[in-house]
Design an enzyme around this catalytic site. Structure first.
Site, mmCIF file in Angstrom:
data_model
loop_
_atom_site.group_PDB
_atom_site.id
_atom_site.type_symbol
_atom_site.label_atom_id
_atom_site.label_comp_id
_atom_site.label_asym_id
_atom_site.label_seq_id
_atom_site.Cartn_x
_atom_site.Cartn_y
_atom_site.Cartn_z
ATOM 1 N N GLY A 186 3.683 2.553 2.328
ATOM 2 C CA GLY A 186 5.439 2.513 2.058
ATOM 3 C C GLY A 186 5.599 4.247 2.133
ATOM 4 N N THR B 141 3.565 -15.389 2.754
ATOM 5 C CA THR B 141 4.434 -13.923 4.244
ATOM 6 C C THR B 141 5.485 -13.184 2.919
ATOM 7 O OG1 THR B 141 5.777 -16.627 4.458
ATOM 8 C CG2 THR B 141 7.030 -15.027 4.893
ATOM 9 N N LEU B 142 4.874 -12.414 3.855
ATOM 10 C CA LEU B 142 5.577 -10.892 3.192
ATOM 11 C C LEU B 142 6.699 -10.617 3.652
ATOM 12 C CD1 LEU B 142 1.593 -8.954 4.042
ATOM 13 C CD2 LEU B 142 3.281 -10.129 1.624
ATOM 14 N N GLU B 143 7.065 -9.951 3.220
ATOM 15 C CA GLU B 143 8.903 -9.514 3.705
ATOM 16 C C GLU B 143 9.295 -7.894 3.935
ATOM 17 O OE1 GLU B 143 9.908 -10.401 0.283
ATOM 18 O OE2 GLU B 143 10.181 -12.508 0.521
ATOM 19 N N TYR C 234 3.304 -24.615 -9.591
ATOM 20 C CA TYR C 234 3.747 -24.630 -8.228
ATOM 21 C C TYR C 234 3.507 -25.664 -7.496
ATOM 22 C CZ TYR C 234 6.128 -22.831 -4.363
ATOM 23 O OH TYR C 234 7.046 -23.508 -3.353
ATOM 24 N N ASP D 24 3.341 -17.421 -7.383
ATOM 25 C CA ASP D 24 3.072 -19.265 -9.344
ATOM 26 C C ASP D 24 1.753 -19.094 -9.608
ATOM 27 O OD1 ASP D 24 5.225 -18.530 -10.351
ATOM 28 O OD2 ASP D 24 5.809 -20.040 -8.481
ATOM 29 N N ARG E 254 0.813 -1.384 -0.010
ATOM 30 C CA ARG E 254 0.068 0.345 0.124
ATOM 31 C C ARG E 254 1.176 1.387 -0.048
ATOM 32 N NH1 ARG E 254 -3.937 0.555 4.621
ATOM 33 N NH2 ARG E 254 -4.517 2.435 2.677
ATOM 34 N N SER E 255 0.768 2.255 -1.054
ATOM 35 C CA SER E 255 1.363 3.147 -0.694
ATOM 36 C C SER E 255 1.494 4.304 0.381
ATOM 37 C CB SER E 255 0.777 4.349 -2.048
ATOM 38 O OG SER E 255 1.385 5.700 -2.028
ATOM 39 N N SER E 256 0.233 4.852 1.234
ATOM 40 C CA SER E 256 0.022 4.944 2.277
ATOM 41 C C SER E 256 1.522 4.512 2.929
ATOM 42 C CB SER E 256 -1.233 5.034 3.380
ATOM 43 O OG SER E 256 -2.148 5.302 2.295
#
Length: 176
Positions: free
Chosen positions: A99, A120-122, A155, A112, A95-97
């Site tokens: 960022g 999983t988010l980094e 995948y 995939d 989300r830009s907000s």
């Protein structure tokens, strides 16, 4: 071709695409909002050199809030569990907000065809200020794209079925 809200709803309705849990308000004109789960993993201290042929040790926790310190990196997960058909792929966008606060959200950017699991988010805090992460908040969106045909080899990899902030399993890769 990027999928519209109408097509996303049709795929959900006929069971070709699975997203659970999902509120209708999460479906946007050309994406689906994803929310931050309560599973977090941090690389254990003392791992001064991360080697790609050795398992990495993580400290994992479940919490409704996580204070991401300046310049800190953490793995997190989505609340939603996804099941993509073999002819659909997705892009993960932050989300830009968020960022604009200095929070970088990534997951290698790609899901995939045939993937099933929580994403999983980094997360990386590029700012000089701590950022409080709260489970349940919207952190990004998935943009779905239709492939020209089903993948010959969808995948079925090492992260299939994940239900937590899964650490790297790079040591399982086969290198030519």
């Amino acid at each position: 071709m990027i999928l519209s809200d109408k097509t996303i709803r049709e795929l959900l309705s006929n069971g070709e695409l699975g997203i659970d849990p999902l509120e209708d308000i999460q479906i946007q004109p050309a994406s689906v909002d994803v929310r931050l789960g309560n599973s977090f993993s941090v690389i254990k201290s003392g791992n001064n050199i991360l080697k790609m042929d050795t398992p990495i040790e993580y400290y994992s926790l479940t919490a409704d809030t996580f204070l991401l310190l300046p310049k800190q990196f953490v793995l997190a997960t989505t609340i939603e569990y996804f099941r993509l058909p073999d002819n659909l792929t997705a892009f993960v966008e932050g989300r830009s907000s968020l960022g604009r606060l200095g929070l970088f959200i990534q997951n290698a950017g790609w899901v995939d065809p045939g993937f099933e699991g929580e994403i999983t988010l980094e997360l990386f805090n590029a700012s000089d200020h701590a950022i409080e992460l709260c489970a349940g908040r919207r952190v990004g969106q998935l943009v779905f794209a239709q492939m020209d045909c089903k993948a010959e080899k969808p995948y079925r990899g090492k992260y299939q079925g994940q239900r937590t902030a899964m650490g790297s399993r790079i040591q399982l890769d086969y290198e030519v």
